[in-house]
Design a protein around this motif. Structure first.
Motif, PDB file in Angstrom:
ATOM      1  N   ILE A  41       1.165  -1.378  -0.391  1.00 22.74           N
ATOM      2  CA  ILE A  41      -0.008   0.217   0.119  1.00 22.74           C
ATOM      3  C   ILE A  41       0.793   0.817   0.243  1.00 22.74           C
ATOM      4  O   ILE A  41       1.670   1.354   0.780  1.00 22.74           O
ATOM      5  CB  ILE A  41      -1.119  -0.141   1.337  1.00 22.74           C
ATOM      6  CG1 ILE A  41      -1.861  -0.887   1.155  1.00 22.74           C
ATOM      7  CG2 ILE A  41      -1.853   1.654   1.326  1.00 22.74           C
ATOM      8  CD1 ILE A  41      -2.720  -1.646   2.257  1.00 22.74           C
ATOM      9  N   GLN A  42       0.617   2.089  -0.925  1.00 21.42           N
ATOM     10  CA  GLN A  42       1.242   3.478  -1.336  1.00 21.42           C
ATOM     11  C   GLN A  42      -0.029   4.565  -0.559  1.00 21.42           C
ATOM     12  O   GLN A  42      -1.148   4.683  -0.604  1.00 21.42           O
ATOM     13  CB  GLN A  42       1.137   3.946  -2.218  1.00 21.42           C
ATOM     14  CG  GLN A  42       2.446   2.745  -2.796  1.00 21.42           C
ATOM     15  CD  GLN A  42       4.072   2.344  -2.717  1.00 21.42           C
ATOM     16  OE1 GLN A  42       4.901   3.453  -1.985  1.00 21.42           O
ATOM     17  NE2 GLN A  42       3.351   1.476  -2.042  1.00 21.42           N
ATOM     18  N   PRO A  43       0.668   5.292   0.570  1.00 21.10           N
ATOM     19  CA  PRO A  43      -0.187   5.748   0.898  1.00 21.10           C
ATOM     20  C   PRO A  43      -1.050   7.028   0.182  1.00 21.10           C
ATOM     21  O   PRO A  43      -1.946   7.107   1.175  1.00 21.10           O
ATOM     22  CB  PRO A  43       0.896   7.331   1.748  1.00 21.10           C
ATOM     23  CG  PRO A  43       2.217   6.121   1.940  1.00 21.10           C
ATOM     24  CD  PRO A  43       2.056   5.607   0.803  1.00 21.10           C
ATOM     25  N   ARG A  60      -7.086  -1.905   8.722  1.00 17.54           N
ATOM     26  CA  ARG A  60      -5.713  -1.601   8.961  1.00 17.54           C
ATOM     27  C   ARG A  60      -5.064  -0.961   7.012  1.00 17.54           C
ATOM     28  O   ARG A  60      -4.003  -0.670   7.522  1.00 17.54           O
ATOM     29  CB  ARG A  60      -5.342  -3.175   8.364  1.00 17.54           C
ATOM     30  CG  ARG A  60      -5.328  -3.789  10.289  1.00 17.54           C
ATOM     31  CD  ARG A  60      -5.150  -2.809  11.204  1.00 17.54           C
ATOM     32  NE  ARG A  60      -5.544  -3.282  12.935  1.00 17.54           N
ATOM     33  CZ  ARG A  60      -5.050  -4.811  13.096  1.00 17.54           C
ATOM     34  NH1 ARG A  60      -3.525  -4.763  13.072  1.00 17.54           N
ATOM     35  NH2 ARG A  60      -4.985  -4.738  14.483  1.00 17.54           N
ATOM     36  N   MET A  61      -5.785  -1.201   6.160  1.00 13.65           N
ATOM     37  CA  MET A  61      -5.390  -0.589   5.235  1.00 13.65           C
ATOM     38  C   MET A  61      -5.384   0.818   5.494  1.00 13.65           C
ATOM     39  O   MET A  61      -4.725   1.810   4.793  1.00 13.65           O
ATOM     40  CB  MET A  61      -6.177  -1.205   3.710  1.00 13.65           C
ATOM     41  CG  MET A  61      -6.215  -2.656   3.364  1.00 13.65           C
ATOM     42  SD  MET A  61      -7.536  -3.389   2.495  1.00 13.65           S
ATOM     43  CE  MET A  61      -6.719  -2.867   0.633  1.00 13.65           C
ATOM     44  N   LEU A  62      -6.731   1.349   5.893  1.00 13.02           N
ATOM     45  CA  LEU A  62      -7.313   3.080   6.036  1.00 13.02           C
ATOM     46  C   LEU A  62      -6.175   3.238   7.001  1.00 13.02           C
ATOM     47  O   LEU A  62      -5.389   4.024   7.132  1.00 13.02           O
ATOM     48  CB  LEU A  62      -8.581   2.734   6.394  1.00 13.02           C
ATOM     49  CG  LEU A  62      -8.910   4.015   6.331  1.00 13.02           C
ATOM     50  CD1 LEU A  62      -9.101   4.900   4.796  1.00 13.02           C
ATOM     51  CD2 LEU A  62     -10.315   4.364   7.141  1.00 13.02           C
ATOM     52  N   GLU A  63      -5.351   2.816   7.782  1.00 11.55           N
ATOM     53  CA  GLU A  63      -4.507   3.054   8.448  1.00 11.55           C
ATOM     54  C   GLU A  63      -3.127   3.772   7.766  1.00 11.55           C
ATOM     55  O   GLU A  63      -2.738   4.392   7.857  1.00 11.55           O
ATOM     56  CB  GLU A  63      -3.942   2.251  10.057  1.00 11.55           C
ATOM     57  CG  GLU A  63      -4.782   2.347  11.118  1.00 11.55           C
ATOM     58  CD  GLU A  63      -4.623   0.968  12.193  1.00 11.55           C
ATOM     59  OE1 GLU A  63      -3.682   0.346  11.427  1.00 11.55           O
ATOM     60  OE2 GLU A  63      -5.815   0.678  12.705  1.00 11.55           O
ATOM     61  N   ARG A  64      -3.295   3.071   6.753  1.00 13.58           N
ATOM     62  CA  ARG A  64      -2.051   3.939   5.953  1.00 13.58           C
ATOM     63  C   ARG A  64      -2.495   4.391   4.901  1.00 13.58           C
ATOM     64  O   ARG A  64      -1.127   4.585   3.811  1.00 13.58           O
ATOM     65  CB  ARG A  64      -1.470   2.390   5.250  1.00 13.58           C
ATOM     66  CG  ARG A  64      -1.351   0.900   6.119  1.00 13.58           C
ATOM     67  CD  ARG A  64      -0.045  -0.243   5.960  1.00 13.58           C
ATOM     68  NE  ARG A  64       0.237  -1.296   6.917  1.00 13.58           N
ATOM     69  CZ  ARG A  64       1.473  -2.115   6.886  1.00 13.58           C
ATOM     70  NH1 ARG A  64       1.665  -1.925   5.346  1.00 13.58           N
ATOM     71  NH2 ARG A  64       1.247  -2.652   7.716  1.00 13.58           N
ATOM     72  N   LEU A  65      -3.808   5.288   4.731  1.00 15.62           N
ATOM     73  CA  LEU A  65      -3.938   6.014   3.265  1.00 15.62           C
ATOM     74  C   LEU A  65      -3.705   7.609   3.764  1.00 15.62           C
ATOM     75  O   LEU A  65      -4.337   7.101   5.391  1.00 15.62           O
ATOM     76  CB  LEU A  65      -4.883   5.735   2.929  1.00 15.62           C
ATOM     77  CG  LEU A  65      -4.799   4.145   2.225  1.00 15.62           C
ATOM     78  CD1 LEU A  65      -6.112   4.017   1.338  1.00 15.62           C
ATOM     79  CD2 LEU A  65      -3.867   3.878   0.640  1.00 15.62           C
ATOM     80  N   GLN A  66      -3.619   7.946   3.302  1.00 18.77           N
ATOM     81  CA  GLN A  66      -3.406   9.553   3.435  1.00 18.77           C
ATOM     82  C   GLN A  66      -4.167  10.289   2.621  1.00 18.77           C
ATOM     83  O   GLN A  66      -3.795   9.726   0.832  1.00 18.77           O
ATOM     84  CB  GLN A  66      -2.042  10.006   4.119  1.00 18.77           C
ATOM     85  CG  GLN A  66      -1.107  10.327   3.694  1.00 18.77           C
ATOM     86  CD  GLN A  66       0.429  10.104   4.037  1.00 18.77           C
ATOM     87  OE1 GLN A  66       0.716  11.600   3.964  1.00 18.77           O
ATOM     88  NE2 GLN A  66       0.750   9.809   4.632  1.00 18.77           N
TER      89      GLN A  66
END
Length: 325
Positions: A41-43, A60-66
């Motif tokens: 996953i890339q932010p 958990r995927m969402l935690e890695r996104l901005q």
């Protein structure tokens, strides 16, 4: 001595226990760490979880996104939609739809292509643990098994009571891989002549004469699997979704699929390796193949013994990874 005290604080088992404890009781995501690593996953990327379920993987995927990164999660279950309401972030969109409508739903939102897609094909812990959903052999309850109980799909009770005996034989043999499928179908057809079979207890009683002694749990699991697959048209929906992944993923995008029985895994394996579900890969006049994906994992990744000890539902999981060409 506590469970954790036996293991070093940095051991994989200690981390697994910690991860497990931190997840909600609604659902325990299988091979969470492996799925996240496989997606890379890339932010700021766009990702899709086509099986939100209890939301363990999505959270958990969402935690890695901005922002402007975004996660789109699919599920047709109203309970899943209620669970998704807890993930209130501008980077998250829940889509109440069957994943067989993947391309249509993403295209109408103008978010194609995406960078990665996760599909966890298992039934969620919540669905198994809710007696009125009818998924589990452990409880009595209505023979339902629909992923969308608010929809008009055929229920397991409809199948048991209305399908011709020959059709019952087909689904028990094909989808449940039941060895005495013909006898089982005849037994059901005979039992329903007296009265409708509408509950789990009634079905178990009706098929008791052909349930092998000492193997009751495995046999009932096979029967229930067959009914669930038929009720939700799961194999056709899976084929539809997989074919659309080649349209929705950008070149270099990653496809991560976790299956729980051989029928699903065979479809996934063949599609990733050959671009089709049956037969050999198509070739042009020069003998070249033009495959939609490059396979990352020739053999599926399986859960560790430590995870299986914590979550028995991980035992049958097989994780496959591919990259869009």
């Amino acid at each position: 001595m506590s469970l954790l005290a036996r293991w070093p604080p940095d051991s994989l088992f200690t981390q697994a226990v910690t991860d497990y404890a931190n997840d909600t009781a609604y659902h325990r995501p299988v091979m969470l760490r492996e799925c996240l690593e496989a997606l890379e996953i890339q932010p700021h990327g766009r990702y899709v979880d086509v099986t939100f379920g209890g939301g363990g993987h999505s959270a958990r995927m969402l935690e890695r996104l901005q922002s402007p990164g975004h996660l789109f999660s699919f599920d047709q279950d109203a309970d899943a939609e209620a669970q998704a309401a807890q993930l209130v972030r501008p980077e998250f969109t829940f889509i109440r739809a069957n994943f067989r409508h993947l391309y249509q739903e993403l295209d109408q939102r103008g978010v194609l292509p995406v960078d990665g897609l996760l599909a966890d094909l298992g039934v969620s812990s919540h669905q198994f643990d809710t007696p009125e959903r009818g998924f589990s052999t452990r409880f009595d309850g209505p023979l339902d098994m629909r992923m969308d109980p608010d929809g008009d799909d055929t229920s397991a009770a409809d199948i048991i009571n209305d399908y011709p005996e020959a059709e019952l034989h087909r689904i028990f043999g094909m989808y449940g891989e039941v060895t005495n499928a013909r006898t089982l179908a005849a037994t059901v057809a005979g039992a329903r002549r007296g009265q409708s079979i509408t509950t789990i207890a009634a079905l178990k009683k009706a098929i008791a004469p052909c349930t092998p002694r000492g193997k009751e749990n495995k046999y009932l699991a096979q029967v229930f699997q067959a009914l669930r697959i038929e009720a939700n048209d799961e194999m056709a929906a899976l084929r539809d979704m997989l074919e659309q992944t080649a349209q929705v993923l950008r070149p270099g995008g990653r496809l991560v699929v976790m299956s729980y029985h051989s029928l699903e895994d065979r479809l996934v394996k063949n599609f990733l390796a050959k671009g089709k579900f049956f037969g050999e890969a198509d070739k042009d006049l020069f003998g070249r193949t033009d495959l939609p994906f490059s396979v990352v994992t020739r053999k599926p990744i399986e859960a560790t013994a430590e995870e299986i000890a914590l979550n028995s539902r991980a035992r049958s999981a097989k994780l496959r990874i591919a990259i869009k060409n």
